[in-house]
Motif scaffolding. Sequence first.
Motif, PDB file in Angstrom:
ATOM      1  N   ASN A  17       0.848  -1.196   0.000  1.00 53.89           N
ATOM      2  CA  ASN A  17       0.000   0.000   0.000  1.00 53.89           C
ATOM      3  C   ASN A  17       0.878   1.239   0.000  1.00 53.89           C
ATOM      4  O   ASN A  17       1.567   1.511   0.972  1.00 53.89           O
ATOM      5  N   LEU A  18       0.835   1.984  -1.086  1.00 56.21           N
ATOM      6  CA  LEU A  18       1.548   3.251  -1.206  1.00 56.21           C
ATOM      7  C   LEU A  18       0.633   4.349  -0.679  1.00 56.21           C
ATOM      8  O   LEU A  18      -0.454   4.542  -1.219  1.00 56.21           O
ATOM      9  N   ARG A  19       1.047   5.035   0.378  1.00 52.87           N
ATOM     10  CA  ARG A  19       0.225   6.087   0.986  1.00 52.87           C
ATOM     11  C   ARG A  19       0.991   7.401   0.956  1.00 52.87           C
ATOM     12  O   ARG A  19       2.124   7.464   1.417  1.00 52.87           O
ATOM     13  N   ALA A  20       0.345   8.424   0.421  1.00 52.08           N
ATOM     14  CA  ALA A  20       0.958   9.752   0.376  1.00 52.08           C
ATOM     15  C   ALA A  20      -0.125  10.784   0.113  1.00 52.08           C
ATOM     16  O   ALA A  20      -1.206  10.444  -0.367  1.00 52.08           O
ATOM     17  N   ASN A  30       2.584  -1.473  -8.893  1.00 55.47           N
ATOM     18  CA  ASN A  30       1.858  -2.701  -8.601  1.00 55.47           C
ATOM     19  C   ASN A  30       1.541  -2.685  -7.117  1.00 55.47           C
ATOM     20  O   ASN A  30       2.432  -2.878  -6.290  1.00 55.47           O
ATOM     21  N   GLY A  31       0.293  -2.421  -6.760  1.00 56.79           N
ATOM     22  CA  GLY A  31      -0.108  -2.369  -5.364  1.00 56.79           C
ATOM     23  C   GLY A  31      -1.171  -1.311  -5.150  1.00 56.79           C
ATOM     24  O   GLY A  31      -1.456  -0.503  -6.034  1.00 56.79           O
ATOM     25  N   LYS A  32      -1.753  -1.338  -3.974  1.00 54.04           N
ATOM     26  CA  LYS A  32      -2.809  -0.390  -3.624  1.00 54.04           C
ATOM     27  C   LYS A  32      -2.213   1.003  -3.424  1.00 54.04           C
ATOM     28  O   LYS A  32      -1.104   1.143  -2.913  1.00 54.04           O
ATOM     29  N   ILE A  33      -2.970   2.022  -3.821  1.00 53.84           N
ATOM     30  CA  ILE A  33      -2.565   3.410  -3.609  1.00 53.84           C
ATOM     31  C   ILE A  33      -3.651   4.106  -2.797  1.00 53.84           C
ATOM     32  O   ILE A  33      -4.832   4.049  -3.149  1.00 53.84           O
ATOM     33  N   THR A  34      -3.240   4.752  -1.714  1.00 52.64           N
ATOM     34  CA  THR A  34      -4.140   5.580  -0.912  1.00 52.64           C
ATOM     35  C   THR A  34      -3.556   6.981  -0.925  1.00 52.64           C
ATOM     36  O   THR A  34      -2.414   7.183  -0.514  1.00 52.64           O
ATOM     37  N   ARG A  45       1.072   3.330 -15.455  1.00 50.47           N
ATOM     38  CA  ARG A  45       0.392   2.041 -15.380  1.00 50.47           C
ATOM     39  C   ARG A  45       0.209   1.689 -13.909  1.00 50.47           C
ATOM     40  O   ARG A  45       1.184   1.635 -13.159  1.00 50.47           O
ATOM     41  N   VAL A  46      -1.029   1.440 -13.496  1.00 46.32           N
ATOM     42  CA  VAL A  46      -1.319   1.076 -12.106  1.00 46.32           C
ATOM     43  C   VAL A  46      -2.091  -0.230 -12.100  1.00 46.32           C
ATOM     44  O   VAL A  46      -3.141  -0.341 -12.725  1.00 46.32           O
ATOM     45  N   TRP A  47      -1.541  -1.218 -11.384  1.00 46.81           N
ATOM     46  CA  TRP A  47      -2.225  -2.488 -11.155  1.00 46.81           C
ATOM     47  C   TRP A  47      -2.509  -2.557  -9.667  1.00 46.81           C
ATOM     48  O   TRP A  47      -1.620  -2.830  -8.866  1.00 46.81           O
ATOM     49  N   GLY A  48      -3.741  -2.240  -9.286  1.00 44.22           N
ATOM     50  CA  GLY A  48      -4.123  -2.278  -7.882  1.00 44.22           C
ATOM     51  C   GLY A  48      -5.265  -1.316  -7.617  1.00 44.22           C
ATOM     52  O   GLY A  48      -5.548  -0.427  -8.419  1.00 44.22           O
ATOM     53  N   ASP A  49      -5.914  -1.522  -6.491  1.00 46.28           N
ATOM     54  CA  ASP A  49      -7.026  -0.664  -6.102  1.00 46.28           C
ATOM     55  C   ASP A  49      -6.508   0.687  -5.631  1.00 46.28           C
ATOM     56  O   ASP A  49      -5.392   0.793  -5.117  1.00 46.28           O
ATOM     57  N   VAL A  50      -7.323   1.718  -5.821  1.00 48.85           N
ATOM     58  CA  VAL A  50      -6.961   3.052  -5.348  1.00 48.85           C
ATOM     59  C   VAL A  50      -8.082   3.617  -4.482  1.00 48.85           C
ATOM     60  O   VAL A  50      -9.254   3.412  -4.762  1.00 48.85           O
ATOM     61  N   VAL A  51      -7.669   4.313  -3.418  1.00 45.58           N
ATOM     62  CA  VAL A  51      -8.591   5.037  -2.542  1.00 45.58           C
ATOM     63  C   VAL A  51      -8.109   6.477  -2.554  1.00 45.58           C
ATOM     64  O   VAL A  51      -6.978   6.754  -2.139  1.00 45.58           O
ATOM     65  N   VAL A  52      -8.939   7.388  -3.065  1.00 44.96           N
ATOM     66  CA  VAL A  52      -8.496   8.761  -3.280  1.00 44.96           C
ATOM     67  C   VAL A  52      -9.606   9.760  -2.974  1.00 44.96           C
ATOM     68  O   VAL A  52     -10.778   9.409  -2.934  1.00 44.96           O
ATOM     69  N   VAL A  67     -11.657   1.713  -8.006  1.00 47.63           N
ATOM     70  CA  VAL A  67     -11.449   3.075  -7.532  1.00 47.63           C
ATOM     71  C   VAL A  67     -12.516   3.380  -6.492  1.00 47.63           C
ATOM     72  O   VAL A  67     -13.701   3.209  -6.748  1.00 47.63           O
ATOM     73  N   ARG A  68     -12.071   3.817  -5.319  1.00 45.26           N
ATOM     74  CA  ARG A  68     -13.003   4.257  -4.290  1.00 45.26           C
ATOM     75  C   ARG A  68     -12.656   5.695  -3.934  1.00 45.26           C
ATOM     76  O   ARG A  68     -11.541   5.977  -3.520  1.00 45.26           O
ATOM     77  N   MET A  69     -13.604   6.583  -4.143  1.00 46.98           N
ATOM     78  CA  MET A  69     -13.386   7.986  -3.834  1.00 46.98           C
ATOM     79  C   MET A  69     -14.038   8.303  -2.499  1.00 46.98           C
ATOM     80  O   MET A  69     -15.165   7.895  -2.234  1.00 46.98           O
ATOM     81  N   GLU A  70     -13.299   9.001  -1.656  1.00 45.07           N
ATOM     82  CA  GLU A  70     -13.752   9.380  -0.323  1.00 45.07           C
ATOM     83  C   GLU A  70     -13.649  10.888  -0.169  1.00 45.07           C
ATOM     84  O   GLU A  70     -12.928  11.546  -0.919  1.00 45.07           O
ATOM     85  N   GLU A  71     -14.364  11.434   0.801  1.00 42.21           N
ATOM     86  CA  GLU A  71     -14.236  12.862   1.098  1.00 42.21           C
ATOM     87  C   GLU A  71     -12.923  13.153   1.811  1.00 42.21           C
ATOM     88  O   GLU A  71     -12.390  14.250   1.734  1.00 42.21           O
ATOM     89  N   LYS A  72     -12.394  12.144   2.507  1.00 44.33           N
ATOM     90  CA  LYS A  72     -11.139  12.284   3.230  1.00 44.33           C
ATOM     91  C   LYS A  72     -10.507  10.902   3.319  1.00 44.33           C
ATOM     92  O   LYS A  72     -11.207   9.908   3.443  1.00 44.33           O
ATOM     93  N   VAL A  73      -9.177  10.836   3.238  1.00 44.77           N
ATOM     94  CA  VAL A  73      -8.489   9.556   3.390  1.00 44.77           C
ATOM     95  C   VAL A  73      -7.571   9.621   4.603  1.00 44.77           C
ATOM     96  O   VAL A  73      -7.043  10.678   4.942  1.00 44.77           O
ATOM     97  N   ASP A  74      -7.388   8.483   5.260  1.00 43.55           N
ATOM     98  CA  ASP A  74      -6.534   8.387   6.437  1.00 43.55           C
ATOM     99  C   ASP A  74      -5.135   7.984   5.987  1.00 43.55           C
ATOM    100  O   ASP A  74      -4.934   6.881   5.495  1.00 43.55           O
ATOM    101  N   LEU A  75      -4.192   8.890   6.152  1.00 44.52           N
ATOM    102  CA  LEU A  75      -2.819   8.628   5.732  1.00 44.52           C
ATOM    103  C   LEU A  75      -1.904   8.331   6.910  1.00 44.52           C
ATOM    104  O   LEU A  75      -0.696   8.241   6.737  1.00 44.52           O
TER     105      LEU A  75
END
Length: 98
Positions: A17-20, A30-34, A45-52, A67-75
């Motif tokens: 999980n890449l979080r930034a 390759n992996g989830k991105i938050t 190229r992105v292979w993985g779920d994203v939460v943004v 793709v899951r879009m949120e009003e705020k993400v926890d980093l």
Amino acid sequence: LRGLVVVGETGRVTCENLRANNVIVAGTVNGKITAEKLDIRSTGRVWGDVVVVALATEEGAFLRGQVRMEEKVDLQIEAEFESTGLSIEASQPEHPPE
């Protein structure tokens, strides 16, 4: 990370999980991105779920995942590493590019 992560055109990242705050992908992930903001460039190229909170893509960008879009993400990642005893250290090149 608090801040910006840039995966350049020749960059390849494999992670759980890449979080930034902000992520720009011009290479391969390759992996989830938050992230608060994710920008996938035409060469990206992105292979993985994203939460943004915000997502931008250029024509030609590739994303295989949900793709899951949120009003705020926890980093907050410090608590996870403190509980496992791990730490993160960023390294800087000895000679910055000119």
